[in-house]
Design an enzyme around this catalytic site. Sequence first.
Site, short mmCIF file in Angstrom:
data_model
loop_
_atom_site.label_atom_id
_atom_site.label_comp_id
_atom_site.label_asym_id
_atom_site.label_seq_id
_atom_site.Cartn_x
_atom_site.Cartn_y
_atom_site.Cartn_z
N LYS A 171 35.80 -21.63 -13.69
CA LYS A 171 34.86 -21.87 -14.79
C LYS A 171 34.90 -23.36 -15.14
CE LYS A 171 33.60 -17.53 -15.57
NZ LYS A 171 32.19 -17.08 -15.62
N ASP A 175 34.57 -13.80 -19.66
CA ASP A 175 34.43 -14.94 -20.58
C ASP A 175 35.28 -14.76 -21.83
OD1 ASP A 175 32.84 -16.58 -19.10
OD2 ASP A 175 30.95 -15.97 -20.03
N LYS A 185 29.21 -28.23 -26.34
CA LYS A 185 28.49 -27.85 -25.12
C LYS A 185 27.30 -26.97 -25.45
CE LYS A 185 28.88 -25.11 -20.96
NZ LYS A 185 29.76 -24.40 -20.02
N ARG A 188 32.47 -27.17 -9.76
CA ARG A 188 32.24 -25.73 -9.71
C ARG A 188 31.35 -25.35 -8.52
NH1 ARG A 188 30.86 -23.69 -15.71
NH2 ARG A 188 31.17 -21.67 -14.66
N SER A 215 30.57 -15.82 -8.87
CA SER A 215 29.71 -15.91 -10.06
C SER A 215 28.49 -15.02 -9.89
CB SER A 215 29.26 -17.35 -10.29
OG SER A 215 28.33 -17.41 -11.37
N SER A 217 31.27 -9.97 -12.92
CA SER A 217 30.50 -10.04 -14.17
C SER A 217 29.17 -9.29 -14.05
CB SER A 217 30.26 -11.50 -14.58
OG SER A 217 31.47 -12.18 -14.77
#
Length: 329
Positions: free
Chosen positions: A249, A222, A319, A35, A81, A108
């Site tokens: 992601k 998300d 996670k 990522r 991001s 976002s």
Amino acid sequence: MFCRDGAPTARFLPALVAAGQGVFHFDASAQMRRRPLGPLTRALRELGVDLIHTGQEGHHPLTVRANGIKGGHITLDAGLSSQFLTALLLVGPLTREGLQITVTDLVSAPYVEITLAMMRRFGVEVRRAGDTFFVPSQPYTASRYAIEPDASTASYPLAAAALTGNSVTIPGLGSGSLQGDVRFAEVLGRMGAAVEMTSDSVTVTGNGRLHGLTVNMRGISDTVPTLAAIAPFADGPVRIENVYNTRIKECDRLEACAENLRRLGVPVSTGRDWIEIHPAKPSAAEIACHGDHRIAMSFSVTGLLTPGITLDEPGCVKKICGRCGSPRT
């Protein structure tokens, strides 16, 4: 520090330690290594931080030789991001002269609003003028802080209620929530579910029917897999747009959703930043989780009306939550 799969950990802490003193080494899981980190580390270098990527440029692992941050003006691309911007906002008060951050792109955005509100609660007021954020140099002050439930994770029981004709109430999330993903309930409302939202709770009641729609989910990306997982049960196509960032992601979520929907026998098409799902009765199949908790959780909702769905990697839901630090189990 080994950051495992935690993107906030892997992105926030290199910026934080740069304001201190010493040598800090960071690494992460193979998934997190893939990522991107480059926009953040380029910004830190522009601020004079001694930072090197010891593997692939713009990715973990990396080493920070910290000697404080003077501050100043930087330009940041946060189109992949919002966490890149959040990392710099959080460290800004710890710089000697403060930060002026001009953003060329931002995804976002509701998460940035969470950051600004939190900083305000801890005594730091960030001023915004258009695409530029002015962060003063001043100490944080201690405060009592109430942590909301995770709105992204709340999308699963809310979707389950809409899908099965049941009712679910999530306390602690409502119209006063700082989290943009609470708006997923509004998407379910557009699909035909009854939605009741107070200042501190949201209730979704399904009626056994879902309508197709076209929806821009850039601000609540998300929850894209959640919507994709219930889309086959709608009475018309469900098209989700402006969500390119979901491709970087924990996995390429657009492609993972498309792959699993096809495994279930559902017609689906994708583009660079969109996915369109057509009505179909899903058939039993094994879901390829790709190590991504959101894929596993979302298609578990599909399984409520599709006997025989299994997950190839159910353990990926263990996670650690990047926002609240608790395990997702």
